[in-house]
Design an enzyme around this catalytic site. Structure first.
Site, mmCIF file in Angstrom:
data_model
loop_
_atom_site.group_PDB
_atom_site.id
_atom_site.type_symbol
_atom_site.label_atom_id
_atom_site.label_comp_id
_atom_site.label_asym_id
_atom_site.label_seq_id
_atom_site.Cartn_x
_atom_site.Cartn_y
_atom_site.Cartn_z
ATOM 1 C CD GLU A 123 -38.268 6.267 -9.744
ATOM 2 O OE1 GLU A 123 -38.014 5.356 -10.537
ATOM 3 O OE2 GLU A 123 -38.101 7.469 -9.993
ATOM 4 C CE LYS A 125 -31.842 3.679 -2.629
ATOM 5 N NZ LYS A 125 -31.070 2.458 -2.582
ATOM 6 C CG ASP A 127 -31.328 -4.032 -1.940
ATOM 7 O OD1 ASP A 127 -30.360 -3.334 -2.276
ATOM 8 O OD2 ASP A 127 -31.361 -4.700 -0.897
ATOM 9 C CE1 TYR A 234 -31.517 4.876 -11.537
ATOM 10 C CE2 TYR A 234 -32.248 2.724 -10.775
ATOM 11 C CZ TYR A 234 -31.243 3.670 -10.932
ATOM 12 O OH TYR A 234 -29.998 3.403 -10.481
ATOM 13 C CE LYS A 320 -31.395 3.020 1.523
ATOM 14 N NZ LYS A 320 -30.173 3.007 2.273
ATOM 15 C CB CYS A 414 -30.335 5.398 47.099
ATOM 16 S SG CYS A 414 -30.673 6.779 46.006
ATOM 17 C CB CYS A 417 -29.797 9.797 49.294
ATOM 18 S SG CYS A 417 -30.859 8.344 49.416
ATOM 19 C CB CYS A 443 -34.157 5.395 46.838
ATOM 20 S SG CYS A 443 -33.663 6.510 48.157
ATOM 21 C CB CYS A 448 -33.663 10.247 47.880
ATOM 22 S SG CYS A 448 -32.580 9.899 46.480
HETATM 23 S S1 IVH Z 1 -32.486 7.303 -8.959
HETATM 24 C C1 IVH Z 1 -28.540 9.992 -8.107
HETATM 25 N N1 IVH Z 1 -34.276 5.470 -8.776
HETATM 26 O O1 IVH Z 1 -30.294 3.588 -5.445
HETATM 27 C C2 IVH Z 1 -28.929 8.583 -8.199
HETATM 28 N N2 IVH Z 1 -32.116 4.987 -7.940
HETATM 29 O O2 IVH Z 1 -28.763 5.212 -3.437
HETATM 30 C C3 IVH Z 1 -30.263 8.551 -8.820
HETATM 31 N N3 IVH Z 1 -31.867 2.752 -7.007
HETATM 32 O O3 IVH Z 1 -27.257 3.947 -7.097
HETATM 33 C C4 IVH Z 1 -30.777 7.205 -8.716
HETATM 34 N N4 IVH Z 1 -33.931 2.089 -7.414
HETATM 35 O O4 IVH Z 1 -28.679 1.960 -7.693
HETATM 36 C C5 IVH Z 1 -33.014 5.795 -8.522
HETATM 37 N N5 IVH Z 1 -35.985 3.932 -8.692
HETATM 38 C C6 IVH Z 1 -34.719 4.250 -8.453
HETATM 39 C C7 IVH Z 1 -33.817 3.355 -7.851
HETATM 40 C C8 IVH Z 1 -32.522 3.776 -7.596
HETATM 41 C C9 IVH Z 1 -32.742 1.753 -6.921
HETATM 42 C C10 IVH Z 1 -30.484 2.702 -6.515
HETATM 43 C C11 IVH Z 1 -29.459 3.093 -7.538
HETATM 44 C C12 IVH Z 1 -28.605 4.156 -6.903
HETATM 45 C C13 IVH Z 1 -28.965 4.027 -5.478
HETATM 46 C C14 IVH Z 1 -28.890 5.378 -4.797
#
Ligand code: IVH
Length: 679
Positions: A123, A125, A127, A234, A320, A414, A417, A443, A448
């Site tokens: 899934e 991640k 931010d 999540y 990442k 050089c 040498c 050189c 050398c």
């Molecule tokens: S699972 C053990 N799923 O990423 C933590 N985390 O670096 C399990 N995050 O603190 C987290 N999207 O804030 C999970 N789809 C996702 C996420 C997610 C963002 C963040 C979350 C966590 C951090 C871990």
């Protein structure tokens, strides 16, 4: 590094870091100019934070570090998480990901699992800010931030302003249930809010994550409501009917939460890599900021069985998108002498992690490049990894100079040498050829030691004689003990010469002699590569062999004849022609030919005969070298650059500018599947 500085120097560094960070902030937010990347800026902030942590007396309230969120606001109650909110281990590359998968597969002893390890769930991640929502009998009871993982802040009132979070679950669940997810804000809202903040002279947020965090930690809930935050769930903590993470996602949707629409079960690492590439491409267009993928073992019982290492569960990783840049200091500039005698300045860096790999050296190519960058020894620089692999210095942050930086000059003698260094290419070259070759320093001392050593390393390397078990370390010993003077001497070595050397036993000595003995017959292209002629690599060697058929013919060829070859330009032709005319080289060649015979050269025949290929981007099923060698085996040719002589451009993942050029020239572009079919 911070430790070795005097107090005065540390203070000075802190002050200049603050100044620079503020300047970049101003450029970005007020002037709308991105002078350096967010990643490089983060890297500077990190250095400042580390210095301040070690010297808390030097922290000032206006330091950029004091913006950092994550401290417990006085106005919020504390909440202890029943189950700690963990973090995730980061991986940055396919290799690191594969290592993780191997590790867990091993721990799980996957013999009873489908091939390739446990089923995974992938899934996005997001931010934003992690929060925990606790529902009692289906009604939101309290909500808290992650805090330090064990204790967070109670932000229930503010959380209630987020429309995406149900105050009552769609389906009543008896007792307590804890939902976790990420509070986020759209990129659009982020920009809009910053514009408004600017208008009223209020704080500008560095990124959507900071804004989401700042908004959730407002003491006045009305402020939070105005920010239009969003939420993606999540995780469901604890045991319910769901047996897998994918079922958890389903259940989350049933009880009224939004989950990531891209999330899915994945059967293989290959599928995950494809998913990552796809998301990387569409990342810009996504409504929300993401910083990678979260990949975890789909089966919950298996996930639990893997347990926790440190603060992160073993069963999940954050895959990442790599930070492709970081800042560091150039401690020194060394000059390396290569096998062709070329002098290359190399920056010695304070070790720094870029895209998951620590680097401490970066080639600066030539003196001109140092001038172009305006680089001095001691400078703070932005370093990236060209094509995601080779470290390169991109920019000098001159604002961070402390006054002790030193100019670098290419040595006139050089370093290996002491022979006089020659600059530029040979006399008599047309101006455009000179420009193409760059202002190089050489050189030209045939004896050398540095050139010599590198030349022998090259001779035995994979693309040349490919002598098994013979690498730079052993060559160093052989040279230092006076057992060889050049590569030709390798063929005279006897077991008894090697056995007495440190780390050599009877067996390894005889193995080495045998491995060398196996290479007394060599193909013409490899022989040419092994000679170490400047600019002659795999492609030029094949072109020379194809056009002249024998070493004798190449030796005799006129400059014009060499230049006539389609893929060979002035600089390369001159280099080949000159090499065979130097006394020293001729003597070496004769000596070598007394020990090695060159196999009769057969023009490649095969279905790709006469066809030239250019590869761009990475292929999924083959490495670049494998692809090239298979083309050659079928009689085809490869080239590094796109010209009218090229027949096919094979476009892999993330193709480079070669693709554009091919399009412009109307050259046929094929994808990996079509290419494999041809093979
Ligand atoms: S699972 C053990 N799923 O990423 C933590 N985390 O670096 C399990 N995050 O603190 C987290 N999207 O804030 C999970 N789809 C996702 C996420 C997610 C963002 C963040 C979350 C966590 C951090 C871990």
């Amino acid at each position: 590094m911070a430790e070795s500085r005097s107090k005065h120097e540390r203070e000075k560094r802190i002050v200049s870091l603050r100044k620079a960070i503020n300047k970049y902030r101003y450029d970005y937010h007020v002037l709308n100019k991105e002078t350096i990347s967010i990643e490089a800026l983060d890297s500077l902030k990190h250095e400042l934070k580390t210095l301040e942590d070690a010297n808390p007396n030097l922290i000032t309230p206006d330091s950029p570090t004091q913006r950092v969120e994550g401290r417990v606001a006085k106005g919020f109650k504390k909440v202890t998480h029943k189950t700690p909110m963990l973090s995730l281990e980061d991986v940055f590359s396919e290799e690191e990901f594969a290592d993780w998968e191997k590790r867990i597969s091993k721990l799980l002893n996957t013999s009873n699992l489908p091939a390739g390890g446990p089923e995974l769930f992938a899934e996005l991640k997001f931010d934003g800010l992690a929060v925990s929502l606790v529902y009692k009998n289906g009604v939101l009871d309290h909500a808290s931030t992650r805090g330090n993982g064990k204790i967070g802040e109670d932000v229930t009132q503010n959380i209630k302003t987020i429309e995406a979070i149900p105050l009552r679950l769609e389906r009543e669940i008896k007792g307590e249930i804890e939902i976790r997810g990420e509070v986020i804000i759209t990129k659009k809202d982020f920009e809009k809010i910053n514009r408004e903040q600017k208008k009223i002279g209020e704080k500008i947020y560095a990124n959507p994550r900071n804004l989401a965090a700042g908004s959730l930690r407002q003491l006045d809930s009305k402020m939070t409501a105005a920010r239009r935050l969003d939420f993606h769930a999540y995780d469901i903590v604890g045991e319910f009917e769901q047996k897998t993470h994918s079922k958890e996602h389903e259940m989350l949707r049933e009880i009224g939460f939004k989950t990531d629409r891209e999330a899915h079960i994945s059967k293989s690492a290959g599928d995950i890599f494809k998913f990552k590439e796809k998301i990387k491409k569409s990342r810009e267009k996504l409504e929300y900021e993401i910083d990678g993928l979260v990949i975890q073992v789909n089966d919950n019982a298996t996930f639990e069985r893997l347990g926790v290492a440190g603060k992160a569960p073993r069963g999940a990783v954050a895959f990442k998108f790599s930070a492709k840049e970081a800042t560091t200091k150039v401690k020194d500039i060394l000059v390396q002498v290569g096998r062709t005698g070329k002098l290359t300045p190399v920056a010695v860096l304070e070790p720094v992690k870029i895209a998951g790999v620590t680097v401490s050296r970066a080639s600066l190519h030539n003196e001109e490049e140092i001038k172009r960058l305006g680089l001095k020894i001691g400078d703070t620089v932005i370093v990236g990894r060209a094509g995601d692999v080779i470290p390169d210095v991109r920019k000098v942050l001159k604002e961070l100079r402390g006054g002790h930086e030193k100019e670098f000059h290419m040595p006139r003698l050089c370093p290996a040498c002491g022979h006089k260094v020659l600059k530029g290419m040979r006399k008599g070259l047309p101006a455009e050829a000179l420009a193409q070759a760059g202002p190089l320093a050489f050189c030209k001392n045939k004896k050398c030691p540095a050139t010599h050593r590198e030349g022998i390393y090259h001779f035995v390397s994979k693309g040349a004689f490919d002598i098994d078990g013979l690498g730079p370390k052993i060559i160093d010993v052989l040279l230092d003990q006076g057992l060889i003077q050049d590569a030709a001497d390798l063929f005279d070595l006897k077991e008894g010469d090697i056995k007495p050397l440190e780390r050599f036993g009877e067996k390894s000595a005889s193995n080495l002699v045998e491995a060398i003995g196996e290479k007394t017959k060599m193909t013409l292209p490899r022989f040419l590569i092994a000679l170490g002629i400047l600019h002659v690599g795999e492609e030029t060697a094949s072109d020379l062999a194809d056009n002249f058929g024998s070493l004798g013919n190449i030796q005799k060829a006129s400059l014009e004849k060499i230049n006539d070859i389609a893929n060979i330009g002035d600089v390369v032709a001159r280099s080949v022609y000159d090499w065979f005319r130097e006394d020293y080289n001729r003597r070496y060649l004769e000596k070598l030919l007394r020990r090695v015979t060159i196999e009769k050269y057969h023009q490649p025949t095969g279905k790709l005969k006469g066809k030239t290929f250019v590869l761009t981007g990475s292929l999924e099923t083959l490495s670049r070298d494998e692809a090239k060698s298979r083309i050659r085996k079928l009689g085809g040719k490869t080239s590094e650059s796109v010209s009218k002589e090229v027949d096919y451009v094979v476009a892999g993942i993330e193709p480079g500018s070669k693709l554009n050029r091919a399009e412009k020239l109307g050259i046929k572009i094929i994808n990996e599947r079509e290419f494999l079919k041809m093979l």
